[in-house]
Design a protein around this motif. Structure first.
Motif, PDB file in Angstrom:
ATOM      1  N   ASN A 149      -2.631  12.936  -3.437  1.00  0.00           N
ATOM      2  CA  ASN A 149      -3.411  14.171  -3.496  1.00  0.00           C
ATOM      3  C   ASN A 149      -2.803  15.096  -4.545  1.00  0.00           C
ATOM      4  N   PRO A 150      -3.454  15.222  -5.741  1.00  0.00           N
ATOM      5  CA  PRO A 150      -4.728  14.606  -6.127  1.00  0.00           C
ATOM      6  C   PRO A 150      -4.533  13.187  -6.646  1.00  0.00           C
ATOM      7  N   GLU A 151      -5.655  12.579  -7.020  1.00  0.00           N
ATOM      8  CA  GLU A 151      -5.609  11.257  -7.652  1.00  0.00           C
ATOM      9  C   GLU A 151      -6.191  11.356  -9.063  1.00  0.00           C
ATOM     10  N   PRO A 152      -5.501  10.788 -10.038  1.00  0.00           N
ATOM     11  CA  PRO A 152      -4.151  10.237  -9.920  1.00  0.00           C
ATOM     12  C   PRO A 152      -3.114  11.344  -9.905  1.00  0.00           C
ATOM     13  N   PRO A 153      -1.879  11.023  -9.497  1.00  0.00           N
ATOM     14  CA  PRO A 153      -0.838  12.040  -9.570  1.00  0.00           C
ATOM     15  C   PRO A 153      -0.519  12.368 -11.029  1.00  0.00           C
ATOM     16  N   ALA A 154       0.059  13.537 -11.249  1.00  0.00           N
ATOM     17  CA  ALA A 154       0.393  13.964 -12.604  1.00  0.00           C
ATOM     18  C   ALA A 154       1.290  12.929 -13.288  1.00  0.00           C
ATOM     19  N   PRO A 155       1.210  12.818 -14.620  1.00  0.00           N
ATOM     20  CA  PRO A 155       2.031  11.836 -15.343  1.00  0.00           C
ATOM     21  C   PRO A 155       3.524  11.963 -15.066  1.00  0.00           C
ATOM     22  N   ASP A 156       3.976  13.182 -14.766  1.00  0.00           N
ATOM     23  CA  ASP A 156       5.404  13.382 -14.517  1.00  0.00           C
ATOM     24  C   ASP A 156       5.730  13.467 -13.023  1.00  0.00           C
ATOM     25  N   HIS A 157       4.803  13.050 -12.171  1.00  0.00           N
ATOM     26  CA  HIS A 157       5.047  13.126 -10.732  1.00  0.00           C
ATOM     27  C   HIS A 157       6.144  12.139 -10.337  1.00  0.00           C
ATOM     28  N   ARG A 205      -5.742   8.712   3.145  1.00  0.00           N
ATOM     29  CA  ARG A 205      -5.962   9.777   2.169  1.00  0.00           C
ATOM     30  C   ARG A 205      -4.639  10.477   1.889  1.00  0.00           C
ATOM     31  N   GLY A 206      -4.471  10.911   0.654  1.00  0.00           N
ATOM     32  CA  GLY A 206      -3.230  11.557   0.265  1.00  0.00           C
ATOM     33  C   GLY A 206      -2.967  12.853   0.989  1.00  0.00           C
ATOM     34  N   SER A 207      -4.017  13.540   1.419  1.00  0.00           N
ATOM     35  CA  SER A 207      -3.864  14.844   2.068  1.00  0.00           C
ATOM     36  C   SER A 207      -3.159  14.753   3.417  1.00  0.00           C
ATOM     37  N   LEU A 208      -3.049  13.574   3.975  1.00  0.00           N
ATOM     38  CA  LEU A 208      -2.425  13.427   5.291  1.00  0.00           C
ATOM     39  C   LEU A 208      -0.911  13.595   5.243  1.00  0.00           C
ATOM     40  N   ILE A 209      -0.330  13.476   4.063  1.00  0.00           N
ATOM     41  CA  ILE A 209       1.124  13.536   3.913  1.00  0.00           C
ATOM     42  C   ILE A 209       1.515  14.766   3.096  1.00  0.00           C
ATOM     43  N   ASP A 210       2.544  15.448   3.544  1.00  0.00           N
ATOM     44  CA  ASP A 210       3.145  16.520   2.755  1.00  0.00           C
ATOM     45  C   ASP A 210       3.933  15.837   1.638  1.00  0.00           C
ATOM     46  N   THR A 261       6.090   2.267  -4.130  1.00  0.00           N
ATOM     47  CA  THR A 261       5.086   1.356  -4.686  1.00  0.00           C
ATOM     48  C   THR A 261       3.791   2.146  -4.767  1.00  0.00           C
ATOM     49  N   LEU A 262       3.362   2.446  -5.977  1.00  0.00           N
ATOM     50  CA  LEU A 262       2.187   3.287  -6.209  1.00  0.00           C
ATOM     51  C   LEU A 262       1.073   2.436  -6.798  1.00  0.00           C
ATOM     52  N   ILE A 263      -0.066   2.370  -6.097  1.00  0.00           N
ATOM     53  CA  ILE A 263      -1.205   1.593  -6.580  1.00  0.00           C
ATOM     54  C   ILE A 263      -2.446   2.491  -6.626  1.00  0.00           C
ATOM     55  N   PRO A 264      -3.429   2.171  -7.486  1.00  0.00           N
ATOM     56  CA  PRO A 264      -4.514   3.106  -7.812  1.00  0.00           C
ATOM     57  C   PRO A 264      -5.742   3.043  -6.895  1.00  0.00           C
ATOM     58  N   HIS A 265      -5.547   3.347  -5.626  1.00  0.00           N
ATOM     59  CA  HIS A 265      -6.651   3.461  -4.662  1.00  0.00           C
ATOM     60  C   HIS A 265      -7.531   2.207  -4.692  1.00  0.00           C
ATOM     61  N   ILE A 266      -6.932   1.059  -4.385  1.00  0.00           N
ATOM     62  CA  ILE A 266      -7.685  -0.206  -4.392  1.00  0.00           C
ATOM     63  C   ILE A 266      -7.611  -0.900  -3.037  1.00  0.00           C
ATOM     64  N   ALA A 267      -7.171  -0.186  -2.001  1.00  0.00           N
ATOM     65  CA  ALA A 267      -7.022  -0.831  -0.695  1.00  0.00           C
ATOM     66  C   ALA A 267      -8.356  -1.195  -0.073  1.00  0.00           C
ATOM     67  N   GLY A 268      -9.421  -0.479  -0.436  1.00  0.00           N
ATOM     68  CA  GLY A 268     -10.723  -0.752   0.148  1.00  0.00           C
ATOM     69  C   GLY A 268     -11.386  -1.955  -0.484  1.00  0.00           C
ATOM     70  N   PRO A 318      -9.491  18.706   8.649  1.00  0.00           N
ATOM     71  CA  PRO A 318      -8.542  19.829   8.665  1.00  0.00           C
ATOM     72  C   PRO A 318      -7.368  19.621   9.611  1.00  0.00           C
ATOM     73  N   ALA A 319      -7.598  18.992  10.750  1.00  0.00           N
ATOM     74  CA  ALA A 319      -6.529  18.807  11.734  1.00  0.00           C
ATOM     75  C   ALA A 319      -5.451  17.841  11.265  1.00  0.00           C
ATOM     76  N   THR A 320      -5.769  16.989  10.268  1.00  0.00           N
ATOM     77  CA  THR A 320      -4.780  16.004   9.817  1.00  0.00           C
ATOM     78  C   THR A 320      -4.151  16.370   8.477  1.00  0.00           C
ATOM     79  N   ASP A 321      -4.489  17.517   7.935  1.00  0.00           N
ATOM     80  CA  ASP A 321      -3.939  17.921   6.644  1.00  0.00           C
ATOM     81  C   ASP A 321      -2.424  18.071   6.737  1.00  0.00           C
ATOM     82  N   LYS A 322      -1.702  17.295   5.929  1.00  0.00           N
ATOM     83  CA  LYS A 322      -0.232  17.293   5.888  1.00  0.00           C
ATOM     84  C   LYS A 322       0.366  17.089   7.284  1.00  0.00           C
ATOM     85  N   MET A 323      -0.293  16.253   8.097  1.00  0.00           N
ATOM     86  CA  MET A 323       0.206  16.006   9.449  1.00  0.00           C
ATOM     87  C   MET A 323       1.562  15.292   9.426  1.00  0.00           C
TER      88      MET A 323
END
Length: 331
Positions: free
Chosen positions: A268-276, A242-247, A285-292, A217-222
Motif C-alpha cells: 500500500n500503495p502498489e507498486p511501492p516507491a522505487p526506494d522503499h 491487501r497491503g492496507s492490512l499491515i502497518d 520476497t516482493l512479488i507484483p500482485h500475482i497471487a490471484g 475500515p476495521a482491518t486497516d493496519k490491523m
C-alpha cells in the motif's frame, strides 16, 4: 422468448476469460451480446449492451451498475461477476431491485490460496536464501535454517474464500492450524480442522502467518507494531490479501532487525516507491500482485462463470452467491 445474456466487459477481458469452448456453452444458454469495438467500457456502452438483458456478466473495468444502466434492463434477474469483489459494480439500485448477484471470487480465492501455499513451502525451506547463496558460490551455508511443513503452527487471518481454501490445503499436512476470523464461530472453525483464536495469540504462536482478511475500515493496519513484535524469531508473514492490512512502517522496522521473513504480494500503495525498503531488505520476497489469477489462470474464472450460468438456467443452486446484506464486511 430467448434469454439475453449481456457480457459487460471490454474486448481484452472477454478474450482473456472465455475461450472458444466457453463461448459455445454460453450460446446454448441464450442470445449473447458483447462489445464489437475496442476501448474502455463506458457507462453509455454498458447501458446499450444491457438493454433488455435477463443476465449481465461483468468483470474488471465494468462501471457501477447504477439506475441509468439498470433501467435499460427491467427484467434483469442475475449479475454474474467474472472477477473477484463485486463492491465496485454493486450499487444500492441493484439491492433495491432484488437482483441476484454471484461472483467468481471462489475460483479466484483458490488461486490465491495456492500461491500462499507455494510461498509457505519455499519460505520454510529457505529457498530464497539458499538460491542466493548458491548463485554467489556457497553451497548449503543456510541449510540448517530449512524447515518442513510438519509439526509447526500455521496461523490464518481470515477464513473466507482464499483463507478457507488455504486451510483446506493445510489440512493435507501435519500442522497445527490457528484461525482468527470474527465472522466465524468456534464450531465452524473446528469443522474446518482448525482452532479459533484471537489475533494476539495467533501472531505469538505461529511459525507462519498467512493473511486473507478483507480490506475494510476495521482491518486497516490491523497487523501493527506490537503484534509484529510478538512474532517468533524466524517466523514468516505472508500477505496475499491487501497491503492496507499491515502497518508497513512497523513491518519495515521489525524486518530491519533480521528476525522475520515477509512474503508480500500486495503493498500500500502498489507498486511501492522505487526506494522503499521492501525492495532492498534481504528478508523480503516482493512479488507484483500475482497471487490471484493471471495469464492462463483467467480461464478458470471463465469456466466458473459459465458453469454458474448453466446452474442458474437449470434452476440449480449457485456456488458463488454474494450475500449483499454482508457486502460491507466482504472482500
Amino acid at each position: 422468448m430467448e434469454r439475453k445474456i449481456a457480457l459487460l466487459m471490454d474486448q481484452e477481458n472477454l478474450d482473456s476469460l472465455f475461450d472458444a469452448a466457453h463461448r459455445k456453452r454460453l450460446t446454448r444458454l441464450g442470445n449473447v451480446v458483447t462489445v464489437t469495438k475496442p476501448g474502455a467500457l463506458t457507462p453509455e456502452r454498458s447501458a446499450a449492451l444491457i438493454e433488455g438483458a435477463d443476465i449481465a456478466v461483468t468483470s474488471w473495468g465494468c462501471p457501477p451498475l447504477d439506475q441509468a444502466i439498470l433501467e435499460q434492463a427491467p427484467g434483469l434477474r442475475l449479475i454474474m461477476h467474472a472477477a473477484g469483489t463485486v463492491k465496485r459494480i454493486v450499487t444500492p439500485e441493484v439491492v433495491n431491485r432484488g437482483i441476484r448477484v454471484s461472483s467468481a471470487n471462489t475460483a479466484l480465492g483458490q488461486r490465491v490460496a495456492e500461491t500462499a501455499l507455494g510461498l509457505t513451502i519455499v519460505s520454510l525451506k529457505n529457498i530464497w536464501q539458499l538460491a542466493r547463496d548458491t548463485r554467489e558460490g556457497e553451497w548449503g551455508r543456510n541449510r540448517p535454517k530449512v524447515k518442513e511443513l510438519y509439526g509447526i503452527t500455521v496461523g490464518v487471518i481470515g477464513a473466507g474464500q482464499s483463507g478457507g481454501y488455504y486451510i483446506e490445503l493445510m489440512r493435507r499436512f501435519q500442522v497445527r492450524l490457528l484461525v482468527c476470523d470474527p465472522a466465524l464461530t468456534e464450531e465452524q472453525i473446528r469443522e474446518m480442522g482448525a482452532v479459533k483464536t484471537d489475533l494476539e495469540q495467533l501472531m505469538r504462536e505461529s511459525d507462519v502467518v498467512s493473511v486473507h482478511a478483507p480490506a475494510i475500515p476495521a482491518t486497516d493496519k490491523m497487523i501493527n507494531g506490537p503484534l509484529l513484535q510478538q512474532m517468533k524469531d524466524d517466523a514468516i508473514l505472508i500477505n496475499t490479501a491487501r497491503g492496507s492490512l499491515i502497518d508497513e512502517e512497523a513491518l519495515v522496522a521489525e524486518l530491519g532487525k533480521g528476525r522475520l521473513w515477509a512474503c508480500l504480494d500486495v503493498t500500500n500503495p502498489e507498486p511501492p516507491a522505487p526506494d522503499h525498503p521492501f525492495r532492498t531488505l534481504p528478508n523480503v520476497t516482493l512479488i507484483p500482485h500475482i497471487a490471484g489469477v493471471v495469464t492462463n489462470g483467467l480461464r478458470s474464472l471463465g469456466e466458473f462463470t459459465v458453469t454458474e450460468l448453466e446452474a442458474f438456467s437449470e434452476g440449480r443452486p449457485l456456488n458463488g452467491t454474494v450475500q449483499l446484506a454482508r457486502l460491507d464486511t466482504l472482500a
